[in-house]
Scaffold this active site. Structure first.
Site, PDB file in Angstrom:
ATOM      1  N   GLU A 137      94.599  87.668 -75.313  1.00  0.00           N
ATOM      2  CA  GLU A 137      94.488  86.471 -74.476  1.00  0.00           C
ATOM      3  C   GLU A 137      95.073  85.295 -75.246  1.00  0.00           C
ATOM      4  O   GLU A 137      94.836  85.142 -76.437  1.00  0.00           O
ATOM      5  CB  GLU A 137      93.017  86.206 -74.148  1.00  0.00           C
ATOM      6  CG  GLU A 137      92.737  84.876 -73.487  1.00  0.00           C
ATOM      7  CD  GLU A 137      91.248  84.590 -73.333  1.00  0.00           C
ATOM      8  OE1 GLU A 137      90.869  83.402 -73.328  1.00  0.00           O
ATOM      9  OE2 GLU A 137      90.461  85.548 -73.226  1.00  0.00           O
ATOM     10  N   GLU A 142      92.444  74.622 -72.962  1.00  0.00           N
ATOM     11  CA  GLU A 142      91.057  74.875 -72.598  1.00  0.00           C
ATOM     12  C   GLU A 142      90.234  73.673 -73.037  1.00  0.00           C
ATOM     13  O   GLU A 142      90.476  73.109 -74.116  1.00  0.00           O
ATOM     14  CB  GLU A 142      90.533  76.142 -73.265  1.00  0.00           C
ATOM     15  CG  GLU A 142      89.103  76.492 -72.881  1.00  0.00           C
ATOM     16  CD  GLU A 142      88.643  77.819 -73.482  1.00  0.00           C
ATOM     17  OE1 GLU A 142      87.758  78.454 -72.886  1.00  0.00           O
ATOM     18  OE2 GLU A 142      89.165  78.202 -74.546  1.00  0.00           O
TER      19      GLU A 142
END
Length: 361
Positions: A137, A142
């Protein structure tokens, strides 16, 4: 026989990684009225990060105006900011991933005018292998709650770490072990030191452009606000050269994280959840917010989520000249199956002919 067929299938799905290159050509664009045409909407509760949301399917998302193209031609993805919930209910939101998958040797460029923010909000623009955590990932952006900075990071199988030899501009290294089994799956996280990398400051600055290079010699992420955006990324750019972009904000060189070992084909993802394993954890939530995450925010005044939306001008994917970059899982799988069946048929035919010869003798 089975192992040989699987080898053919696997090599088709996960091509041998090619040598890294700085020059990339445009192979895919998501923009304008057709932005949402080639995405899969999760259409389930958040059973992945345990947030207090229902991720809508595409029909409900469009009907409820959580996914739409605005008058400026930009794609908007948002949390429901009009419904007053009752205790036990979850708020509607979105998680969508590209139908196509992208190989090592690709770059994605996202022009974001606004990112979701606010207490209880956990938003991300990232990529993942379909078999997560196998295949890795990459978190390009974020952030949670009222954190002043956005973050970048990797999550992998054990063995991948952030190298002390990384060439990057950020000195805010939060963690170095990328393993999903370490530190409650914190990942190897780098904070973006730009004060306009998240929240109201990001919106006031008119957003910015993220560039993610997924290369055999390492993974790099750049961030540019409007005043620092290089000319090579301005306009309808069909070719980019990452060697002209300067030092990335975050870099994970392959010397401590072999890309072709820890990463496979990547699907690009946008999602916005609320509370959950990260934003709702007491140790994180109370750093910037007050009250109870679910009771006071998710169930509270829906206008809390007026700022909980992505606004995207475009997402572009670039690949190395002459190399296969974009793969479609359905067609890939079918082609691999046909290839395997053809091989089985050929071997069966050859075996039958050999037996006939032996019988005749």
């Amino acid at each position: 026989m089975f192992s040989r067929s699987w080898a053919v299938y696997a090599s088709f799905l996960f091509p041998v990684a090619v040598r890294a290159a700085a020059q990339y050509d445009l192979v895919k664009e998501y923009a304008g009225e057709s932005f949402f045409d080639e995405w899969t909407f999760y259409n389930n509760i958040d059973n992945l990060t345990h947030g207090d949301v229902n991720f809508l399917g595409n029909i409900d998302a469009f009907h409820n105006k959580l996914a739409y193209t605005n008058d400026a031609g930009n794609a908007v993805m948002r949390v429901d900011n009009t419904t007053q919930l009752k205790f036990g209910q979850k708020r509607n939101s979105l998680r969508l991933s590209t139908k196509d998958q992208f190989t090592v040797g690709s770059v994605w460029v996202a022009d974001l005018l606004h990112v979701p923010y606010g207490c209880s909000v956990w938003s991300a623009f990232w990529s993942s292998a379909p078999t997560w955590p196998v295949g890795g990932e990459i978190d390009t952006f974020e952030a949670v709650n009222q954190d002043p900075l956005g973050h970048m990071g990797l999550h992998t199988n054990p063995g991948c770490t952030h190298s002390s030899n990384a060439v990057q501009s950020s000195t805010l290294i939060n963690s170095t072990d990328c393993s999903t089994e370490a530190n409650n799956n914190q990942g190897c996280i780098i904070s973006n030191p730009n004060p306009a990398s998240y929240g109201q400051a990001f919106a006031n600055a008119g957003g910015g452009v993220y560039v993610t290079e997924f290369a055999i010699d390492g993974i790099s992420i750049w961030f540019f606000n409007r005043t620092t955006l290089p000319s090579s990324l301005q306009g309808n750019v069909s070719t980019i050269d990452t060697s002209t972009l300067g030092i990335p904000v975050a870099n994970w060189p392959a010397d401590d994280c072999q890309v072709n070992e820890f990463f496979q084909l990547q699907e690009i993802v946008f999602d916005i959840t609320l509370c959950g394993d990260y934003a709702g954890a007491a140790s994180v939530f109370y750093q910037t917010c007050t009250g109870v995450c679910y009771n006071d925010w998710v169930l509270g005044d829906p206008s809390h989520y007026d700022t909980a939306y992505f606004e995207v001008s475009y997402l572009r994917v670039y690949g190395q000249p002459g190399e296969l970059t974009v793969l479609q899982p359905s067609s890939t799988r079918r082609s691999a199956e046909l290839s395997c069946l053809s091989m089985v048929g050929a071997i069966t035919l050859a075996t039958g002919s050999l037996l006939a010869i032996i019988w005749a003798l």
